[in-house]
Design an enzyme around this catalytic site. Structure first.
Site: not given
Ligand code: GLU
Length: 476
Positions: A246-249
């Protein structure tokens, strides 16, 4: 001419990420391999989520990695326009066809009514299906209400080119919205009309759409279209291999990798291996080899781990394959500011000594400043060096004086420097970790550098000796 036509159909709702660009790459490879066409289509029907600069980001990202398209927003051709918001008349045309054949109707239900029906279904532990509550006498659709498909519930079996045999029951089929009350089509409707009009033969896309395929099949039938071949790609997982990337990960934007100095060839090679291999242990693939060897039948069903360390490793391999001239022309945007006044020959010499250890181009900014300017003496480098901290200043000075005495007669070729430095070790009865660390710190003011003889040879005699002098003074 081959009849294979694939497409990449991103929504301009955010920057293109390295995991997402895999869909584009696989679709592009399928088209290239078959000598077919690859289409870029912008799916901007969710106007609220479209972002400024979204299309430019997609175009720049694909261009960077080396994916070109035969037809697209900036490459008009027979099946355009290639931006969905410019194709509203086409969706209207097919909406009217469905209305005429009794396969679409105006949805006049209010949000409150829908909420209530959903709640009732939940209470009675039944899945909510809109088709159970179809209005008996819907009004003529005037465009201000959503238009829904009148579905024909039935089971399906289909073959996904990656996932294999798939099956669904009638409960997967419902009346879904074709055109929203704002006049824009839904993805579910628009992509089907577009893939048909654009003569797309293979729809290659990510996991999240697989559960909707039965509905798509139902709509193809209602429209009288033959369904294209479909391939669903496995999810891209983060480094732990447990969560979706994900964008966060840790999923970086394609353009962030460009700015970091990842080579497009390495990025393409890395992305191609996200869920695909050629059946051997080969890891390095040129663009041409990928086109030749790629096959959807070798795409794995299970998730593919996104390991940035692997990308960086690959990039280093690609950097080492470059000739010095190629490397030099590729890194022009990555020099530290202090390098501006230096000529290309000197910069190439610098590159020749760092090429071996360079992992990505933006490292140049940290690895090379001492080649271009004298840095202030930093005593911490000595105090924190485990081999040097036990020596007192006079010992350090003594070693530097001996070094200087030996080097004044050197021609500063790598060979002669190597010879003299090794002699010094014997004469001074010192370990390289001590003597070479000290000379390195004196000449570079850095804790690490490329090979000492290489580095000093590039710096040249005058600068190297002047810096040794500066350090001797600082120790006094
Ligand atoms: N616009 C969709 C997306 O960006 C495209 C899905 C597809 O390839 O059909 O996810």
């Amino acid at each position: 001419m081959s009849s294979v036509r694939t497409r990449f159909a991103p929504s301009p709702t955010g920057a293109l990420h390295a995991g997402t660009v895999r869909t584009a790459l696989f679709a592009w490879l399928v088209a290239k391999k078959a000598n077919g066409q690859f289409v870029l289509r912008i799916e901007d029907t969710d106007q609220a989520r479209s972002i400024e600069g979204g299309v430019k980001n997609i175009i720049d990202s694909l261009s960077f990695i080396g994916i070109d398209w035969d037809e697209g927003p900036n490459k008009p051709s027979d099946f355009g326009p290639y931006v969905q918001s410019e194709r509203l008349d086409k969706y209207q045309e097919f909406a009217q066809k469905l209305i005429k054949s009794g396969r679409a109707y105006a949805d006049v239900s209010t949000k409150d009514e829908l909420d209530k029906l959903r709640e009732n279904a939940k209470q009675s532990k039944k899945p909510f299906l809109f088709r159970d509550y179809r209005p008996e006498n819907p009004p003529v659709w005037n465009g201000s209400q959503p238009l829904r498909l009148m579905s024909n519930p039935k089971p399906y079996e289909w073959n996904d080119l990656v996932m294999g045999k798939m099956k669904s029951g009638a409960e997967a089929i419902d009346d879904f919205i074709l055109i929203k009350s704002d006049g824009f089509p839904t993805y579910n409707f628009a992509h089907i009309v577009d893939d048909f009009l654009m003569k797309v033969t293979h729809v290659i896309r990510s996991q999240e759409f697989i559960s909707s395929v039965p509905r798509f099949l139902n709509l193809y039938e209602a429209l009288g279209f033959e369904a294209p071949k479909m391939a669903t790609l496995p999810p891209v997982l983060d480094t732990t291999g447990k969560r979706k990337l994900s964008k966060r990960e840790g999923a970086k934007q394609v353009l962030e990798y460009r700015d970091m100095g990842i080579m497009p060839e390495a990025l393409m090679n890395f992305v191609a291996l996200l869920g695909w291999n050629d059946g051997t242990t080969q890891e390095i693939f040129s663009k041409e080899e990928l086109i030749q060897k790629f096959d959807l039948s070798r795409v794995q069903k299970g998730g593919a781990q996104f390991r940035e360390d692997q990308l960086i490793f690959l990039n280093g391999v690609y950097i080492r394959k470059l000739s010095l001239d190629e490397l030099h022309s590729r890194v022009s945007d990555f020099w530290p500011e202090s390098a501006t006044e230096f000529d290309d020959d000197y910069k190439k010499k610098v590159l020749s000594v760092i090429q071996e250890r360079l992992k990505y181009f933006s490292e140049i900014t940290e690895l090379t400043p001492f080649f271009f300017k004298d840095l202030p003496v930093d005593m911490k480098l000595i105090d924190e060096n485990k081999f040097l901290k036990s020596l007192d200043k006079s010992q350090l000075k003594e070693l530097l004086n001996k070094t200087k005495a030996s080097l004044v007669s050197s021609d500063f070729s790598v060979e002669d420097l190597t010879y003299k430095l090794n002699n010094l070790l014997t004469e001074q009865d010192q370990k390289p970790a001590v003597l070479f660390s000290l000379i390195r710190i004196a000449t570079t003011q850095a804790a690490s550098s490329p090979g000492l003889a290489d580095t000093m040879s590039v710096l040249g005699k005058e600068k190297s000796i002047a810096r040794i002098d500066t350090m001797i003074n600082a120790l006094s």
